[in-house]
Design a protein around this motif. Structure first.
Motif, PDB file in Angstrom:
ATOM      1  N   TYR A 106      43.953  -8.307  -9.341  1.00  0.00           N
ATOM      2  CA  TYR A 106      43.044  -8.029  -8.206  1.00  0.00           C
ATOM      3  C   TYR A 106      42.062  -9.351  -7.538  1.00  0.00           C
ATOM      4  O   TYR A 106      42.032 -10.250  -8.259  1.00  0.00           O
ATOM      5  CB  TYR A 106      41.794  -7.041  -8.617  1.00  0.00           C
ATOM      6  N   THR A 107      41.830  -9.083  -6.363  1.00  0.00           N
ATOM      7  CA  THR A 107      41.140 -10.056  -5.707  1.00  0.00           C
ATOM      8  C   THR A 107      39.605  -9.326  -5.309  1.00  0.00           C
ATOM      9  O   THR A 107      40.053  -8.511  -4.519  1.00  0.00           O
ATOM     10  CB  THR A 107      41.706 -10.939  -4.664  1.00  0.00           C
ATOM     11  N   ILE A 108      38.597  -9.878  -5.499  1.00  0.00           N
ATOM     12  CA  ILE A 108      37.340  -9.230  -5.094  1.00  0.00           C
ATOM     13  C   ILE A 108      36.514 -10.349  -4.520  1.00  0.00           C
ATOM     14  O   ILE A 108      36.134 -11.579  -5.187  1.00  0.00           O
ATOM     15  CB  ILE A 108      36.654  -8.612  -6.406  1.00  0.00           C
ATOM     16  N   ILE A 109      36.019 -10.203  -3.458  1.00  0.00           N
ATOM     17  CA  ILE A 109      35.336 -11.424  -2.502  1.00  0.00           C
ATOM     18  C   ILE A 109      34.050 -10.659  -2.233  1.00  0.00           C
ATOM     19  O   ILE A 109      33.788  -9.827  -1.770  1.00  0.00           O
ATOM     20  CB  ILE A 109      36.187 -11.714  -1.345  1.00  0.00           C
ATOM     21  N   ALA A 110      32.888 -11.449  -2.757  1.00  0.00           N
ATOM     22  CA  ALA A 110      31.520 -11.218  -2.254  1.00  0.00           C
ATOM     23  C   ALA A 110      30.854 -11.766  -1.459  1.00  0.00           C
ATOM     24  O   ALA A 110      31.290 -12.926  -1.074  1.00  0.00           O
ATOM     25  CB  ALA A 110      30.616 -11.517  -3.764  1.00  0.00           C
ATOM     26  N   GLU A 111      30.344 -11.031  -0.520  1.00  0.00           N
ATOM     27  CA  GLU A 111      29.439 -11.736   0.566  1.00  0.00           C
ATOM     28  C   GLU A 111      28.151 -10.949   0.737  1.00  0.00           C
ATOM     29  O   GLU A 111      28.048  -9.823   0.322  1.00  0.00           O
ATOM     30  CB  GLU A 111      30.415 -11.080   2.154  1.00  0.00           C
ATOM     31  N   ASP A 112      27.187 -11.707   1.293  1.00  0.00           N
ATOM     32  CA  ASP A 112      25.783 -11.236   1.214  1.00  0.00           C
ATOM     33  C   ASP A 112      25.237 -11.294   2.667  1.00  0.00           C
ATOM     34  O   ASP A 112      23.901 -10.997   2.618  1.00  0.00           O
ATOM     35  CB  ASP A 112      25.054 -11.643   0.177  1.00  0.00           C
ATOM     36  N   ASP A 113      25.811 -11.477   3.917  1.00  0.00           N
ATOM     37  CA  ASP A 113      25.503 -11.421   5.067  1.00  0.00           C
ATOM     38  C   ASP A 113      25.836 -10.117   5.899  1.00  0.00           C
ATOM     39  O   ASP A 113      25.262 -10.289   7.175  1.00  0.00           O
ATOM     40  CB  ASP A 113      25.748 -12.694   5.845  1.00  0.00           C
TER      41      ASP A 113
END
Ligand SMILES: [Cu+2]
Length: 351
Positions: A90-97
């Motif tokens: 799996y690929t999980i990408i975190a973002e916070d904007d």
């Protein structure tokens, strides 16, 4: 009137200008009416078709469909090891904007796994080898901490992943059977969880479960005024969503709900079902239900599996019996369609 060559030219010219105005004008209108979202220096979120002088940054808004999320399972990219072990990647990408319209006109800075709150529902079978490629595209440090059994180095606590493209691969065997949360485990933890860095991880037993209409409900809340009290509550992020868009199910069909409580700040949450009772499997680790009830109470990250069937068609509420939560959005409706062809379903109750 005598038509001269020059008056014909003027006529043609005005028709041409008129036509080009018709052609040009609509696209001009579209560009002008495009809503953009800005974060200002005071932290305010502004949506406008106009220009904002010196915004802190322009953001994309998160579009989230709770109906799609409800029954969407990510089984990963599947391959096999020479010994026959199933590998799921799996690929999980975190973002916070990103910013999300939690309730009409209420914008909130969400921190996301793969662009949504909750993140994708990761699903595997007990004993599968999982490879989770984690990329941190945020501006802060993040991780993924899975509940379940795995080596210390895969726990997502001490191996913090740096912002701006930091990477880490979590590798472990799927287990134990059940429904588990995953979430960011960077301090201050409360801040990283309330902004939305969480999701559901389902481990199926090798022998499988009985076929059912399966769905995931994450019970969550949002503190949109930063006073460490939630202003909105929901099953799957959008307050009142399933009340306005009832979940369609069928009579005499097994329904299985994977429910995970991720509400921060409040010590408890709960799940009450109307017109029915459900078999409840705490954490989903046992294949025999622990009790038969219409009400479970859950503290943060407590979770379980509910199984039930409706005999009678119609609309049934499900909601927090902590009534404050249901009145602030954690309420929904099952619309039970009659798939019973026999005469028994014709019977009318009540008068
Ligand atoms: Cu984080």
């Amino acid at each position: 009137m005598k038509i001269t060559r020059s008056s014909l030219m003027i006529l043609l010219l005005s028709v041409t200008i008129g036509l080009s105005a018709i052609v040009v004008f609509p696209s001009f209108t579209d560009a002008e009416s495009e809503l953009k979202t800005f974060i200002t220096h005071s932290g305010k979120v502004i949506r406008t078709t106009g220009e904002v002088i010196d915004p802190l940054y322009t953001v994309s808004t998160v579009e989230f469909d709770p109906m799609e999320y409800l029954r969407e399972f990510n089984y990963g990219e599947v391959s096999k090891l020479p010994d026959g072990t199933t590998v799921r990647e799996y690929t999980i990408i975190a973002e916070d904007d990103k910013v999300m319209e939690i309730s009409p006109g209420v914008f909130y800075n969400v921190w996301t796994y793969n662009g949504t709150v909750p993140g994708p529902t990761i699903r595997a079978t007990e004993g599968d080898l999982l490879k989770i490629n984690f990329i941190n595209n945020g501006s802060k440090e993040h991780t993924i901490h899975f509940h379940g059994i795995h080596p210390a180095g895969m726990d997502g606590v001490f191996e913090v992943v740096g912002p701006g493209g930091g990477k880490f691969v979590y590798e472990f065997e799927a287990g134990p059977v059940g429904v588990h949360p995953y979430h960011c485990h960077v301090m201050p933890l409360e801040e990283h969880i309330v902004h939305g860095l969480y999701g559901v991880f389902i481990v199926d037993p090798k022998e499988g479960r009985e076929p059912a209409d399966e769905m995931v409900m994450v019970l969550n809340g949002f503190d949109t005024d930063f006073d460490t009290e939630n202003n909105f509550y929901a099953a799957n992020t959008i307050p009142f969503y399933y009340q306005h868009h009832p979940i369609q199910i069928n009579t005499n069909e097994l329904i299985r709900v994977y429910v995970v409580n991720m509400v921060e700040f409040d010590p408890i949450n709960n799940f009450h079902l109307h017109g029915n009772l459900y078999n409840y499997y705490p954490t989903g680790t046992d294949l025999v239900p622990s009790f038969y009830t219409d009400m479970v109470t859950l503290s943060q990250t407590e979770r379980g599996i509910m199984e039930f069937e409706y005999t009678y068609p119609g609309k049934y509420l499900f909601h927090a019996h902590k009534v404050e939560f249901s009145e602030k959005g954690w309420v929904g409706i099952f619309l039970v369609n009659d798939n019973d062809e026999s005469d028994a379903s014709e019977k009318e109750y009540g008068s």
